[in-house]
Design a protein around this motif. Sequence first.
Motif, PDB file in Angstrom:
ATOM      1  N   ILE A  55      45.949  44.783  38.174  1.00 57.29           N
ATOM      2  CA  ILE A  55      46.883  43.657  38.083  1.00 57.29           C
ATOM      3  C   ILE A  55      46.042  42.400  38.134  1.00 57.29           C
ATOM      4  O   ILE A  55      45.669  41.917  39.198  1.00 57.29           O
ATOM      5  N   GLY A  56      45.660  41.948  36.981  1.00 59.83           N
ATOM      6  CA  GLY A  56      44.732  40.825  36.891  1.00 59.83           C
ATOM      7  C   GLY A  56      43.683  41.171  35.865  1.00 59.83           C
ATOM      8  O   GLY A  56      43.977  41.786  34.847  1.00 59.83           O
ATOM      9  N   ALA A  57      42.465  40.792  36.146  1.00 59.32           N
ATOM     10  CA  ALA A  57      41.380  41.139  35.253  1.00 59.32           C
ATOM     11  C   ALA A  57      40.143  41.328  36.113  1.00 59.32           C
ATOM     12  O   ALA A  57      39.710  40.417  36.797  1.00 59.32           O
ATOM     13  N   ALA A  58      39.621  42.545  36.070  1.00 57.69           N
ATOM     14  CA  ALA A  58      38.451  42.838  36.899  1.00 57.69           C
ATOM     15  C   ALA A  58      37.195  42.426  36.155  1.00 57.69           C
ATOM     16  O   ALA A  58      37.142  42.492  34.935  1.00 57.69           O
ATOM     17  N   PHE A  59      36.224  42.017  36.925  1.00 53.87           N
ATOM     18  CA  PHE A  59      34.972  41.547  36.325  1.00 53.87           C
ATOM     19  C   PHE A  59      33.817  42.400  36.826  1.00 53.87           C
ATOM     20  O   PHE A  59      33.660  42.608  38.022  1.00 53.87           O
ATOM     21  N   TRP A  76      35.158  42.292  31.162  1.00 50.47           N
ATOM     22  CA  TRP A  76      36.482  41.936  31.671  1.00 50.47           C
ATOM     23  C   TRP A  76      37.431  43.086  31.387  1.00 50.47           C
ATOM     24  O   TRP A  76      37.730  43.387  30.246  1.00 50.47           O
ATOM     25  N   TYR A  84      52.028  41.765  31.433  1.00 51.86           N
ATOM     26  CA  TYR A  84      50.870  40.870  31.484  1.00 51.86           C
ATOM     27  C   TYR A  84      50.254  40.637  30.107  1.00 51.86           C
ATOM     28  O   TYR A  84      49.235  39.975  29.982  1.00 51.86           O
ATOM     29  N   TYR A  91      41.417  36.422  28.229  1.00 51.81           N
ATOM     30  CA  TYR A  91      40.216  37.242  28.408  1.00 51.81           C
ATOM     31  C   TYR A  91      39.527  37.576  27.100  1.00 51.81           C
ATOM     32  O   TYR A  91      38.314  37.700  27.070  1.00 51.81           O
TER      33      TYR A  91
ATOM     34  N   VAL B 695      47.781  33.043  38.111  1.00 56.43           N
ATOM     35  CA  VAL B 695      46.464  33.658  37.968  1.00 56.43           C
ATOM     36  C   VAL B 695      45.554  33.093  39.059  1.00 56.43           C
ATOM     37  O   VAL B 695      45.241  31.908  39.067  1.00 56.43           O
ATOM     38  N   HIS B 697      42.070  32.998  40.434  1.00 62.18           N
ATOM     39  CA  HIS B 697      40.722  33.280  39.930  1.00 62.18           C
ATOM     40  C   HIS B 697      39.692  33.120  41.043  1.00 62.18           C
ATOM     41  O   HIS B 697      39.745  32.166  41.807  1.00 62.18           O
ATOM     42  N   GLY B 701      33.972  35.656  39.591  1.00 63.64           N
ATOM     43  CA  GLY B 701      34.472  37.019  39.755  1.00 63.64           C
ATOM     44  C   GLY B 701      35.764  37.244  39.009  1.00 63.64           C
ATOM     45  O   GLY B 701      36.004  36.630  37.981  1.00 63.64           O
ATOM     46  N   LYS B 702      36.569  38.124  39.578  1.00 62.32           N
ATOM     47  CA  LYS B 702      37.727  38.565  38.819  1.00 62.32           C
ATOM     48  C   LYS B 702      38.959  37.679  39.021  1.00 62.32           C
ATOM     49  O   LYS B 702      38.943  36.715  39.794  1.00 62.32           O
ATOM     50  N   ASP B 703      40.002  38.047  38.311  1.00 61.86           N
ATOM     51  CA  ASP B 703      41.279  37.348  38.403  1.00 61.86           C
ATOM     52  C   ASP B 703      42.336  38.301  38.959  1.00 61.86           C
ATOM     53  O   ASP B 703      42.306  39.494  38.683  1.00 61.86           O
ATOM     54  N   PHE B 704      43.244  37.737  39.728  1.00 58.96           N
ATOM     55  CA  PHE B 704      44.407  38.504  40.169  1.00 58.96           C
ATOM     56  C   PHE B 704      45.650  37.875  39.559  1.00 58.96           C
ATOM     57  O   PHE B 704      45.732  36.656  39.459  1.00 58.96           O
ATOM     58  N   PHE B 705      46.595  38.718  39.223  1.00 60.71           N
ATOM     59  CA  PHE B 705      47.886  38.186  38.786  1.00 60.71           C
ATOM     60  C   PHE B 705      48.854  38.324  39.943  1.00 60.71           C
ATOM     61  O   PHE B 705      48.914  39.378  40.584  1.00 60.71           O
TER      62      PHE B 705
END
Lengths: 218, 946
Positions: A55-59, A76, A84, A91, B695, B697, B701-705
């Motif tokens: 839930i989001g975007a992992a890096f 990403w 979403y 991204y 979002v 951020h 690093g990463k993002d969370f929704f």
Amino acid sequence: MSGLQRPPPGGGSGRPGGGAQQMKLVLLGDQGVGKSSLALRFVRGDFREDQEATIGAAFLTQTVNVQGKNIKFDIWDTAGQERYHSLAPMYYRGAQAAIVVYDITSTHSFEQAHSWVKELQKETGPDVIIALAGNKVDMAAETRAVMKEEAEKYAMEHGLFHLETSAKTGYNVQNLFQTLAQEIIRNDYVVTQTRHRIVTTADLLGEQSYPRRRTCCS
Amino acid sequence: MNLCEIVQARLAPDEKCLVCIDGVDGSKLAVSLAIVERRGDRALFIFNNQRVPPVRGSDLSLQKVYPVDLDLKCLAAHEHNISIQSGKDNLKFDIPRNPSTHDFFVQLKLAKDLYSQSAGFGLPASFSWLDKYRDQLSKESNSNPFANDIFDPLGYMKINESGPKKTAASKSKSLILPKSGSNNSLNSLTVSRERSPHRKKSPSRTKVKSTIAKSASKESLDDLDSNSEIVETLGEIQKQFGLAVGVPPKENFKPGTARDTLIEYFLHDRESEFTDIQHLSVFCGTWNVNGKLPPDSILEWLSVDTEPPDIYVIGFQELDLSNQAYIFSDSQKEVVWQEKVEECLHPKGRYREVKLIRLVGVMLLVYIKEEYYSHVRHADCDMVATGILGVMGNKGGVSVRIQIHNTSICFVNCHLAAHQDEIERRNQDYRDIEFKLRFKQFLPPLTIREHDIVFWIGDMNYRISDLDINEIKDLIAASRYKELVMFDQLTKQLGKTDVFRGYSEQAIKFQPTYKYDTGTDDWDTSEKCRTPAWCDRVLYKGRGIEPKVYRFHPVLKISDHKPVSSLFKVEIKVVDPKRCKKVYEDVNKMLDRLENDYLPQVELDHREFFFGEVKFIESQQKDLTVMNTGQVPVTYEFINKLDDRNFSKPWLKVGPNKSVIVPGNKVVISMEVYIDKNNVGDLNSGKDTLSDILVLHLHGGKDFFISFLFLLLNDVSTVYGTYVPSSFGCSVEALVQMHGPIREVPVATLLDLEQPGSLSKVDVAATGGRLYSVPKEIWRMVDHIWRYGRHQDDLFQQPGLDMEVQQIRDCLDTGSPDLLPGSIHSVAEALLLFLESLPEPVIPFPFYQSCLECVNNYLLCKQIILKIPECHRNLFHYLISFFRELLSNAEHNNLSIKSLASMVGEIILRAPPSMSSNASRQLRKSEDLKRAAFVYHFLTSEDYDE
Ligand SMILES: Nc1nc2c(ncn2[C@@H]2O[C@H](COP(=O)(O)OP(=O)(O)OP(=O)(O)O)[C@@H](O)[C@H]2O)c(=O)[nH]1
Ligand SMILES: [Mg+2]
């Protein structure tokens, strides 16, 4: 002795080249097809049956060496859930490469992959390298729903390269990223970086990171 | 007046004399030398002194003006004897030795540095300001002995000629500095030749600035020559980073990022895992030849061993003692000595030259056996002059560095300060060389100490002290060197001070190499009768060095020094590419893991927020806890989605929206949903919905929704929460059609009613044509106030209670109870809020501007009212009548017509959203007055009628 030898210019000493080209890579695809699993298999070499939904975007970041050159992937891993979907452009914009993943046991995910490819080809430049990955091939014997030939035909028609993978067994995962890196080198891609999303060892060392400018590839 | 001020008198106002010294020229005439600056460009002025000493400007007659550029050289043979060269000119001066002389040299050197720096930045110096002195010159030239020399600034700058000067001026076009042979005037003081095979001209134009800027840090005056090497190096780096020739370098390319440095570090750390040891023999020889020409053979020095060494390192000092050597580089002696060396290298070996470098009389030659030549990489050289005034080249050090396989070796040849008592000068010379010498092929430039192995040879000039000369000679005669060495100044320093820290020397088992009567083995018999000393030494530093022999070669008698040589066996690390690749990949993997581990990590206690019933003006607040579970401080920030202007919907308030959390700590972020008059309209009309995704951020690093979920009433089976529509925020059009309380109206119908133009489409048959003339909610509040509150003190001036306003809202929206709850003041406030929440104000937005324009004319005002849609007009008249009635009860309710007019004006006449934000405060104030004036007409007019 300082113990620290400066990298000599010219990459002497028969060792692979020093600096890495940075590369933004985005994973897209329907929920549950195994995007996060592929990324984790590639970066950490593990697999989890209970991989939770993103839930989001992992890096994540990983370096591969092709033909003596380093390609550093900034990966990403996006959320596949439909709600979403509208955030995905955040991204894939500015990415040099994308892996569109489907699950070979789900025709729906394959259809979703088509629409991702269509969207990518519409919204991003022609230079973005797209790979189509049919994941969960370890389950092919029992529950395959998408034929390999069908996917290959589709890939051919749309100028993608296609591989069947398994994040569970690791089958073709290294190959997938390695091939992408090769493609990138072959096309002599110019590094494009987004402004605020890159961690380098410079950050680890507490060094001030230098301003990164976006370059435009044409 | 001092000299400087006298010179200043001769200059233009924007020119400044920085320093001036007096001296005597070649014809024994008194002269003044001045450095003059104008806007960063500097020039050297030479005046003839008509009176000695000069007292005013007119005592000076201009002889020469030279721009300080690459072409100008100043060389000192001795501290009191300098020569100035520029173009074809070569002038000699005797100058006194005093502090201002030192200043003069420092300024001159600085001027040269500045010149090369700015030239490097593509800012060619402009010396046109010198033109005006040209006339002066010709006038004054009658009286000076240089009458034939005509000043020609363009000529000095060689604008139209080829050569180094032109390169400086045209750097933006090409950056390959010509590195032609001996006739390159840049080479005057120094020579460095390189014959390595990997030299390629690589055009890398974008790097020129940094390259040239680097060169400005050079230590000696005239060694800009090596620029071309740096340039080439950059080309190589670019190649290394995978840039095909012709591809412009990447903008964000940066050599040596921290990661690369780490990779190098770990590779170095694990070097033994992928290298094998190979042994090479190194011959180090040093000889102060006292300016002599070579004898027939020097085999007795270079080839006394049975086996040929793999590497020859041969250092000379005082190669050339003539004054000329301080000035011109193409010393005859360099050539003859080099030829002699090459003739006398070990006959059993075949050698190739790696590098030759010379600083005046200090020359270093490095040869390697043919078979190893291809393994030599990154050969580079540099020099540091430590001589007269710390800048001239009669003393100093030269150095060559190479890498063989994976081992870096540095060779230094030096000639340190002379004289028995000058130990500290020698120490200082050593430090200068050690700290100033830089191999500029590398970025950042490499220092001597950054090598695996260093050989430091030369005439170090350390003497034997604290012992009577006869005792010394006795000890020598008895070959009791061990005892004598205890009195050697260098031996005393080694290992005990910071001088030559880390260096070792083999035991000296030969007699002092200085000072002999030339041609003999006899100690100095001259007047000075110098004490014997081990001036000539070979030191070494590093791992894997096995010393073999250390000796002198008394057979060679041409100089007052005897040559010295030393043999070593050194370990060379040879890389096994396969093992190296494995370690390299290993290191990369480890770094990737490290990087991923050090990515910011947080845990959130909520990824989704479900809100219950959300009502107009009723705030609901929830918390999001962000815990830093990683290893590095995290900066979080809510970022905008795609092209949105804000990171959240207007009814969602988030704070703090950006913050830093250290590992193990957490931050609680408040999430508040609050629907107010500004955003209720869009929700009622369906333009906006109560849902959002934020979002979050993490920097780097990463993002969370984070989702906010609300579902519209009647819409779904599972109701997590919902926005409860309210008559507040409905349009007048919708309200006049709406029968029954809003809560009983299906959502779909509501949305239909809110469609623009819904009123004109009213199906009269279906609704029975029953349209309210004014919204029933407004009627209810107005009626209530009229009935129970027209005599209320401070009506419309006291605030209501939030609670009661919410109850009134519910009453209006649900239809019960019959009687509005709360105090009159709360009802009054609810009425105002209701009017403010109308998405389109009582007087619709399109009429706003014309209303303001006609406030002076009641008739025009009335005409506008005639033009507004009927339901709005009805409402307007209804409200005006109501307020007029209230005013007629002013004796009870204290309403003042003025404050009422401005209050009503603000509510019924609202600026369109597009206009309201950017008005200045003053403008807004005048608008307020106009709105009040508009309403005032209607409230007071005698002839008001509906
Ligand atoms: N058998 C098998 N299972 C897999 C494979 N890859 C992933 N899975 C499983 O499939 C499920 C979903 O995998 P994820 O990696 O979370 O899928 P995703 O594409 O990241 O999903 P979202 O984050 O929701 O978009 C998990 O239970 C994984 O264990 C695979 O190659 N083979
Ligand atoms: Mg996932």
